[in-house]
Design a protein around this motif. Structure first.
Motif, PDB file in Angstrom:
ATOM      1  N   PRO A   2       0.895  -1.122  -0.147  1.00  0.00           N
ATOM      2  CA  PRO A   2      -0.002   0.315  -0.097  1.00  0.00           C
ATOM      3  C   PRO A   2       0.889   1.309  -0.145  1.00  0.00           C
ATOM      4  O   PRO A   2       1.823   1.191   0.372  1.00  0.00           O
ATOM      5  CB  PRO A   2      -0.871  -0.157   1.200  1.00  0.00           C
ATOM      6  N   PRO A   3       0.299   2.446  -0.742  1.00  0.00           N
ATOM      7  CA  PRO A   3       1.005   3.605  -0.645  1.00  0.00           C
ATOM      8  C   PRO A   3       1.487   4.252   0.849  1.00  0.00           C
ATOM      9  O   PRO A   3       0.439   3.959   1.516  1.00  0.00           O
ATOM     10  CB  PRO A   3       0.357   4.514  -1.494  1.00  0.00           C
ATOM     11  N   LEU A   4       2.476   4.837   1.178  1.00  0.00           N
ATOM     12  CA  LEU A   4       2.724   5.415   2.107  1.00  0.00           C
ATOM     13  C   LEU A   4       1.772   6.578   2.552  1.00  0.00           C
ATOM     14  O   LEU A   4       1.579   7.528   1.508  1.00  0.00           O
ATOM     15  CB  LEU A   4       4.121   6.024   2.395  1.00  0.00           C
ATOM     16  N   PRO A   5       1.324   6.760   3.753  1.00  0.00           N
ATOM     17  CA  PRO A   5       0.368   7.826   3.958  1.00  0.00           C
ATOM     18  C   PRO A   5       1.398   9.203   3.684  1.00  0.00           C
ATOM     19  O   PRO A   5       2.603   9.337   4.215  1.00  0.00           O
ATOM     20  CB  PRO A   5      -0.292   7.796   5.333  1.00  0.00           C
ATOM     21  N   SER A   6       0.466  10.266   3.421  1.00  0.00           N
ATOM     22  CA  SER A   6       1.253  11.791   3.034  1.00  0.00           C
ATOM     23  C   SER A   6       0.171  12.879   3.336  1.00  0.00           C
ATOM     24  O   SER A   6      -1.018  12.584   3.376  1.00  0.00           O
ATOM     25  CB  SER A   6       1.929  11.655   1.689  1.00  0.00           C
ATOM     26  N   GLY A   7       0.637  13.881   3.132  1.00  0.00           N
ATOM     27  CA  GLY A   7      -0.310  15.072   3.222  1.00  0.00           C
ATOM     28  C   GLY A   7      -0.254  15.821   4.514  1.00  0.00           C
ATOM     29  O   GLY A   7       0.672  15.348   5.474  1.00  0.00           O
ATOM     30  N   PRO A   8      -1.028  16.883   4.902  1.00  0.00           N
ATOM     31  CA  PRO A   8      -0.914  17.426   6.039  1.00  0.00           C
ATOM     32  C   PRO A   8      -1.256  16.819   7.247  1.00  0.00           C
ATOM     33  O   PRO A   8      -1.013  17.049   8.282  1.00  0.00           O
ATOM     34  CB  PRO A   8      -1.860  18.548   5.535  1.00  0.00           C
TER      35      PRO A   8
END
Length: 127
Positions: A2-8
């Motif tokens: 799964p993609p790594l979490p990102s964002g604010p």
């Protein structure tokens, strides 16, 4: 995978965590040596309290406006503010001395015995 979490929602908690870690390091990292904790005579305590320790606040005697070849330069406890509006950071080494990197060269400055002139390691003298 799964993609790594990102964002604010990830960024700001990470920044807050790093800031807390940094502050904890500043507050709880010992700055003295083991000899500072040992009992000593009143004379040794007095000499130790007068001794300068880098990273500790100290009142400086060199702060003020200095003349360099007819130009006024302002020195504070953390920087030199040149007449041409450039700023150079300094490192206080004692109440009457500091060092700075000027034009790529490490220079040291110290007040003379009378406190009227600032004598630099390259031979310059400011009044």
């Amino acid at each position: 995978a799964p993609p790594l979490p990102s964002g604010p929602k990830v960024f700001w908690p990470l920044v807050a965590t790093l800031a807390v870690c940094w502050l904890l390091c500043l507050c709880f990292v010992p700055r003295g040596t083991s000899e500072d904790s040992e009992a000593s005579s009143d004379e040794e305590d007095s000499a130790r309290s007068r001794r300068f320790r880098p990273g500790r606040h100290i009142d400086v005697d060199f702060a003020g406006t200095w003349d360099m070849l007819g130009q006024a330069q302002l020195i504070t406890d953390s920087e030199i503010r040149w007449q041409d509006r450039k700023v150079t950071q300094i490192r206080v080494t004692g109440p009457e001395s500091f060092s700075a990197v000027i034009n790529g060269q490490l220079q040291e400055a110290r007040l003379d015995a009378g406190g009227e002139r600032l004598v630099w390691s390259d031979g310059s003298v400011w009044s």
